[in-house]
Design an enzyme around this catalytic site. Structure first.
Site, PDB file in Angstrom:
ATOM      1  N   ASN A 103       0.852  -1.195   0.000  1.00 62.74           N
ATOM      2  CA  ASN A 103       0.000   0.000   0.000  1.00 62.74           C
ATOM      3  C   ASN A 103       0.885   1.241   0.000  1.00 62.74           C
ATOM      4  O   ASN A 103       1.356   1.687   1.037  1.00 62.74           O
ATOM      5  CB  ASN A 103      -0.916  -0.009   1.223  1.00 62.74           C
ATOM      6  CG  ASN A 103      -1.947   1.103   1.195  1.00 62.74           C
ATOM      7  OD1 ASN A 103      -1.895   1.992   0.346  1.00 62.74           O
ATOM      8  ND2 ASN A 103      -2.894   1.054   2.108  1.00 62.74           N
ATOM      9  N   ASN A 127      -6.006   6.364  -1.399  1.00 64.42           N
ATOM     10  CA  ASN A 127      -6.938   5.767  -2.365  1.00 64.42           C
ATOM     11  C   ASN A 127      -7.497   4.423  -1.891  1.00 64.42           C
ATOM     12  O   ASN A 127      -8.062   3.668  -2.681  1.00 64.42           O
ATOM     13  CB  ASN A 127      -6.281   5.613  -3.736  1.00 64.42           C
ATOM     14  CG  ASN A 127      -5.080   4.669  -3.724  1.00 64.42           C
ATOM     15  OD1 ASN A 127      -4.947   3.824  -2.856  1.00 64.42           O
ATOM     16  ND2 ASN A 127      -4.198   4.830  -4.707  1.00 64.42           N
ATOM     17  N   ASP A 128      -7.367   4.121  -0.603  1.00 63.62           N
ATOM     18  CA  ASP A 128      -7.811   2.820  -0.096  1.00 63.62           C
ATOM     19  C   ASP A 128      -9.307   2.599  -0.313  1.00 63.62           C
ATOM     20  O   ASP A 128      -9.743   1.504  -0.653  1.00 63.62           O
ATOM     21  CB  ASP A 128      -7.483   2.682   1.387  1.00 63.62           C
ATOM     22  CG  ASP A 128      -5.986   2.513   1.636  1.00 63.62           C
ATOM     23  OD1 ASP A 128      -5.243   2.332   0.654  1.00 63.62           O
ATOM     24  OD2 ASP A 128      -5.567   2.572   2.808  1.00 63.62           O
ATOM     25  N   GLY A 142      -5.814  -2.732   0.113  1.00 63.55           N
ATOM     26  CA  GLY A 142      -5.200  -1.427  -0.088  1.00 63.55           C
ATOM     27  C   GLY A 142      -3.931  -1.395  -0.902  1.00 63.55           C
ATOM     28  O   GLY A 142      -3.372  -0.312  -1.137  1.00 63.55           O
ATOM     29  N   ASP A 184      -1.526  -1.103  -4.054  1.00 69.09           N
ATOM     30  CA  ASP A 184      -1.772  -0.245  -5.212  1.00 69.09           C
ATOM     31  C   ASP A 184      -0.522  -0.102  -6.081  1.00 69.09           C
ATOM     32  O   ASP A 184       0.523  -0.698  -5.803  1.00 69.09           O
ATOM     33  CB  ASP A 184      -2.271   1.142  -4.749  1.00 69.09           C
ATOM     34  CG  ASP A 184      -1.384   1.791  -3.701  1.00 69.09           C
ATOM     35  OD1 ASP A 184      -0.161   1.511  -3.691  1.00 69.09           O
ATOM     36  OD2 ASP A 184      -1.893   2.584  -2.888  1.00 69.09           O
ATOM     37  N   ASP A 195      -6.511 -13.752 -19.970  1.00 63.21           N
ATOM     38  CA  ASP A 195      -7.186 -14.618 -19.012  1.00 63.21           C
ATOM     39  C   ASP A 195      -8.144 -15.588 -19.717  1.00 63.21           C
ATOM     40  O   ASP A 195      -8.682 -15.284 -20.784  1.00 63.21           O
ATOM     41  CB  ASP A 195      -7.969 -13.725 -18.036  1.00 63.21           C
ATOM     42  CG  ASP A 195      -8.602 -14.488 -16.907  1.00 63.21           C
ATOM     43  OD1 ASP A 195      -7.872 -15.183 -16.178  1.00 63.21           O
ATOM     44  OD2 ASP A 195      -9.838 -14.392 -16.736  1.00 63.21           O
ATOM     45  N   GLU A 255      -3.928 -17.941 -20.907  1.00 63.39           N
ATOM     46  CA  GLU A 255      -4.142 -18.870 -19.800  1.00 63.39           C
ATOM     47  C   GLU A 255      -4.863 -20.095 -20.349  1.00 63.39           C
ATOM     48  O   GLU A 255      -6.066 -20.072 -20.579  1.00 63.39           O
ATOM     49  CB  GLU A 255      -4.965 -18.227 -18.687  1.00 63.39           C
ATOM     50  CG  GLU A 255      -5.143 -19.166 -17.499  1.00 63.39           C
ATOM     51  CD  GLU A 255      -6.240 -18.728 -16.545  1.00 63.39           C
ATOM     52  OE1 GLU A 255      -6.172 -19.103 -15.367  1.00 63.39           O
ATOM     53  OE2 GLU A 255      -7.174 -18.028 -16.979  1.00 63.39           O
TER      54      GLU A 255
END
Length: 617
Positions: free
Chosen positions: A139, A144-145, A164, A166, A331, A360
């Site tokens: 974090n 910006n949490d 949190g 980032d 993905d 993937e």
């Protein structure tokens, strides 16, 4: 006075009428583009109330409208532009009109392309990829949490909540990754995921052109790429083309009725990816795999709609250009429409011939996985155009080989047997190999906390063929299981939060055992970086005997001998069996210990439960 009032009313009326007739452009994607792209065509998605009834014009040298595409949805139109070679960077207006009368305009920008952007070099077998789940790494910006308008708020006590981590947290520890020897960085998706719960993984994307505000901004992401590049680290973006979030902005007003797959009642994918190349498959099973929803919060996108697949081609190219990326990971690749994805991968690789895209391909057998790699010889003639696939077969072999006794088909023979099927792959150096990732249990949990097993496995992973990927925390022996509610799934990296009692980013903050693992990987990764023989050298291996697996990597400049020795007792290794690979070599320097081994006597002594890497002389 009365005339004046009437005049004012008339002005107000006409002003209101003019305002009422104005068209409000809600969104244009991509928001800007670049000149001098290999493909001169650009398709703009335009969203606004009843926008489909308007004509569109541009007046900019080198740019012309090739056509307008409308759907059964009145609030969308798609503008096909052609940008000629030689067109200059700059801005122009898209003019929207009805019956010759201008109703709205939208300012659009063409940017200058980075020098030699088309020839950017993607990740390859010379790299070691480090995988981070950003919310659980560090974090760096507590402001910006939790963000207004974003449904899922900070809840670090909840294993499924946002913790949190980032982009700034990743930037803060790029020097740590450089010291470790990492040369490529793959983050799980950083695009906006505005689902009300479990949004931290960001695989349910609600805006494909926006970094999630709880991770940072688009500018922060570009800065991460630039800072990583300064340290010799390529940035790989995780892209999700199969499904979006139920919270995606367009789910309230789809661009076309067939933009997503719709059923009379909710229908989940059967997750039977083997239906892809099954010669006996029924239509109902085939379509359920490809068209069913991955989850009830993840609407399945219809790539058979050319507007959809073109949207994702352009979105991926936009991020490559904007953030100066070094590669792409896609993905859930076998859940997408395979023909559309051949267009997707082929088009991106035409724009960037030296880039790399890995899909993937979570399948068990080499035959199933190889089907998805470009140029594979397939029974149905299918060519995916996908350069790189994830070797889940070798992953399964690795996670079992070091945890079981030797048998006819158990233990180290699993590694040998998995590699023996490499003839199915057209490009064996371009296989993505790994022993854990964000969807598996932590490696140290699978290895029962045994650091010797970890050393064996890492020795193999980092010296066999392919592009190795390690997961954040492997280097400090992080443990955790992929089981809901145990509190250990996708754990936080210790030291990534100011309040953490322990900081494993520093040697002082690690235990002696954690430093042993870190130092081992650091030396091995940095040695690997400087040895092309491990990247692309010829591989020759020998059937494991007495709990020892021996193989060689060789090129014109160097030969390396690797011995993975699981035997709990000291043993002599007879070298005569390996004369085909040893040739005239008479000694070897062990990479990790610098010990010299005399090969001239026809045998070498192996310490119990120890792997060695010998540079032959």
């Amino acid at each position: 006075m009365r005339v004046f009032l009437i005049s004012l009313l008339m002005v107000s009326f006409f002003s209101f009428s003019s305002f009422a007739n104005k068209v409000k452009i809600e969104r244009v994607e991509p928001m800007f583009w670049w000149v001098d792209m290999t493909n001169p065509n650009l398709q703009l998605l335009v969203h606004g109330e009843n926008i489909s009834k308007y004509d569109v014009a541009v007046n900019y040298e080198g740019v012309k409208i090739e056509g307008i595409v409308t759907t059964d949805k009145p609030n969308y139109l798609f503008v096909n532009l052609k940008i000629d070679k030689g067109a200059k960077a700059g801005g122009f207006d898209l003019i929207f009109s009805e019956n010759g009368k201008k109703k709205a305009s939208y300012s659009y920008e063409l940017k200058a392309r980075k020098e030699d952007s088309a020839n950017r070099k993607g990740y390859d077998a010379s790299d070691v990829v480090y995988l981070i789940m950003p919310d659980r790494f560090s974090n760096g910006d507590p402001t910006n949490d939790s963000v207004d308008g974003m449904k899922d708020k900070l809840d670090r006590e909840n294993p499924d909540g946002r913790h949190g981590g980032d982009i700034q947290g990743i930037i803060n520890h790029l020097d740590y990754l450089q010291e470790l020897g990492v040369t490529a960085l793959w983050n799980t998706p950083l695009m906006e995921d505005n689902q009300p719960r479990t949004s931290y993984h960001s695989y349910a994307i609600s805006d494909y052109y926006k970094i999630d505000a709880r991770f940072g901004s688009n500018e922060d992401y570009a800065r991460l790429s630039a800072e990583a590049k300064k340290r010799g680290i390529k940035l790989i973006m995780d892209v999700v083309t199969n499904h979006c979030a139920s919270a995606h902005w367009w789910m309230n007003d789809l661009p076309a009725s067939d933009w997503v797959h719709v059923f009379p009642e909710y229908t989940n994918s059967n997750h039977r990816k083997s239906t892809t190349n099954d010669p006996y498959v029924s239509k109902v099973d085939y379509e359920k795999n490809f068209n069913g929803w991955f989850d009830n919060s993840m609407p399945d996108l219809n790539q058979k709609n050319e507007l959809v697949i073109n949207y994702f081609i352009q979105n991926t190219i936009w991020w490559i250009e904007y953030a100066d990326l070094g590669g792409i990971r896609v993905d859930t690749y076998p859940y997408n429409d395979k023909d559309a994805m051949a267009v997707y991968s082929g088009t991106i690789m035409e724009e960037y011939p030296n880039l790399n895209i890995v899909g993937e391909t979570w399948l068990s057998s080499p035959a199933e996985i190889a089907y998805w790699q470009k140029d594979a010889v397939n029974h149905d003639g299918y060519n995916s155009n996908l350069p790189c696939v994830m070797d889940f077969s070798l992953f399964e072999a690795m996670t079992q080989a070091f945890n079981e006794n030797e048998g006819w088909n158990t233990g180290l023979i699993r590694l040998y047997n998995s590699l023996a099927f490499d003839y199915l792959y057209p490009h064996t150096d371009n296989l993505f190999i790994f022993a854990e990732n964000h969807d598996t249990g932590y490696l140290m949990s699978m290895l029962e906390g045994d650091i010797n097993k970890l050393k064996h496995l890492m020795t193999f992973l980092l010296t066999t063929r392919g592009i190795p990927q390690i997961y954040s925390g492997t280097e400090i022996l992080l443990e955790g299981k992929k089981s809901d509610g145990d509190g250990k799934m996708r754990v936080d990296f210790p030291g990534g939060w100011e309040s953490d009692a322990k900081n494993a980013f520093t040697a002082e903050g690690r235990t002696w055992k954690e430093n042993e693992a870190f130092d081992y990987l650091k030396k091995l990764l940095n040695w690997r970086k400087e040895n092309p023989v491990i990247h692309t050298g010829k591989l020759m291996h020998y059937v494991p005997e007495n709990d020892a697996y021996v193989y060689f990597r060789s090129n014109a400049e160097k030969t390396v001998m690797v011995v993975i020795n699981k035997n709990e007792k000291a043993q002599k290794l007879d070298l005569n069996r390996f004369s085909e690979s040893l040739g005239a070599f008479t000694s070897g320097i062990e990479v990790m210990s610098d010990e010299e081994f005399d090969l001239s006597k026809g045998s070498i002594s192996l310490a119990p439960n120890t792997s060695i890497i010998l540079e032959l002389k």
